[in-house]
Write an enzyme that holds these catalytic residues in place. Sequence first.
Site, short mmCIF file in Angstrom:
data_model
loop_
_atom_site.label_atom_id
_atom_site.label_comp_id
_atom_site.label_asym_id
_atom_site.label_seq_id
_atom_site.Cartn_x
_atom_site.Cartn_y
_atom_site.Cartn_z
CB SER A 75 -10.76 2.40 2.18
OG SER A 75 -9.70 1.51 1.95
CB CYS A 328 -1.98 0.09 0.17
SG CYS A 328 -2.96 -1.21 0.90
C1 LIG Z 1 -7.87 -4.38 3.17
C2 LIG Z 1 -7.90 -3.57 4.41
C3 LIG Z 1 -8.55 -2.32 4.44
C4 LIG Z 1 -9.16 -1.70 3.22
O1 LIG Z 1 -10.28 -2.38 2.76
P1 LIG Z 1 -10.78 -2.11 1.26
O2 LIG Z 1 -12.03 -2.92 1.16
O3 LIG Z 1 -9.71 -2.59 0.36
O4 LIG Z 1 -11.04 -0.66 1.13
C5 LIG Z 1 -8.59 -1.64 5.64
N1 LIG Z 1 -8.02 -2.14 6.75
C6 LIG Z 1 -7.39 -3.33 6.76
C7 LIG Z 1 -6.80 -3.84 8.02
C8 LIG Z 1 -7.30 -4.08 5.59
O5 LIG Z 1 -6.65 -5.24 5.60
#
Ligand SMILES: *Cc1c(COP(=O)(O)O)cnc(C)c1O
Length: 395
Positions: A75, A328
């Site tokens: 993120s 989420c």
């Molecule tokens: C899990 C995910 C994120 C977020 O990653 P985090 O490490 O949880 O912040 C962003 N984009 C995609 C496509 C994801 O699957």
Amino acid sequence: MDSKRIVYMDHAATTYVKPEVLEAMLPYFTEQFGNPSSVYTLGRKSRSAIEEAREKVAKAIGALPEEIYFTGGGSEADNWAIKGAAFANRAKGNHIITSKIEHHAILNTCEFLEKQGFEVTYVSVDENGVIDLEELKNSITDKTILISIMFANNEIGTIQPIEEIGRIAKERGIIFHTDAVQAIGNVEINVKDMNIDMLSLAAHKFYGPKGVGALYVRKGIRIENLIHGGGQERKRRGGTENLPGIVGLGKAIELATADIEGHNARIRALRDRLLNGILEKIPYTKLNGHPEKRLPGNINVSFKFIEGEGLLLLLDQSGIYGSTGSACSSGSLDPSHVLLAIGLPHEIAHGSLRLSLGDKNTEEDVDYVLDVLPKIVQRLRDMSPLYENFIKGGR
Ligand SMILES: *Cc1c(COP(=O)(O)O)cnc(C)c1O
């Protein structure tokens, strides 16, 4: 419950940490704890460990080590890429193009930027979740500064034509970012061949630790710095580095990209057995996402006449871990924006289940799910007034 078996099929949400990764990390919590910015030996050893990890990440995606910046996860990398490019290139234009099926780390960042005076186009996808390239091209204006399209979707697994999008962006001199969080370890990626200017990744999606990720930024691409502080990450993201996490990320990406083909063949075989079994055993079921161009471990299906939440609960009671919509957005009753974007009606989108397979899943896991899932779906349908009406109507 007929068994104590636990079947984890939610690898798209997160993965366990591989023993080799944990082992590589451990010394950096204890003896090898020096601050990478310290000039004495203990610190310099930490510095080399970070630079070694940076080389591993670079090698995995065909980048240069100095193009890799460590972040606190996927993120953060997404936020940095989008806001960083938007604010640094504001003088050139205020238009951003993304898609309707991005992760919220992209979508909510774009919404934030809209409040700051940026304009965002959210390109549509077809019924398989593939970006409409014509719409993408047609939405480009002389104000467009950034295109951000995810490599592979976290819900339905669809893999985008990234090379073509890269070409389109390059021809027009527009920065191209891709959220490759789901793709690492599943798809061969070369940022130079694919004309990718920025790429986000997160360790916990490929058997590394949580809370650490990276953003690749091609040399020469201008983005605003993320955290103003010390000189870390070439002064762009200040703050003492997550040393064990970064070491873990390096080890995890090395392992995940060592044999992508072999890994995929194994996971895909299991996935296809499970998917075919589900479609055979459970009537009124539809596969979501592209039938071929999809992540090897991803299954996303909609069962007519039932609610995904009830399904997850009953699966949980049988030791099966999957997800509905995306993790989420749990807590919200809106169906997944991805399923709506591929054209599913609300009531069908609500009855969807994602099972994402990983390294440790076995044929026995697949057999167990194929035994339990059809019974649970039938049990829920038997309680559903929609199903009752449908059956009566059919007679
Ligand atoms: C899990 C995910 C994120 C977020 O990653 P985090 O490490 O949880 O912040 C962003 N984009 C995609 C496509 C994801 O699957």
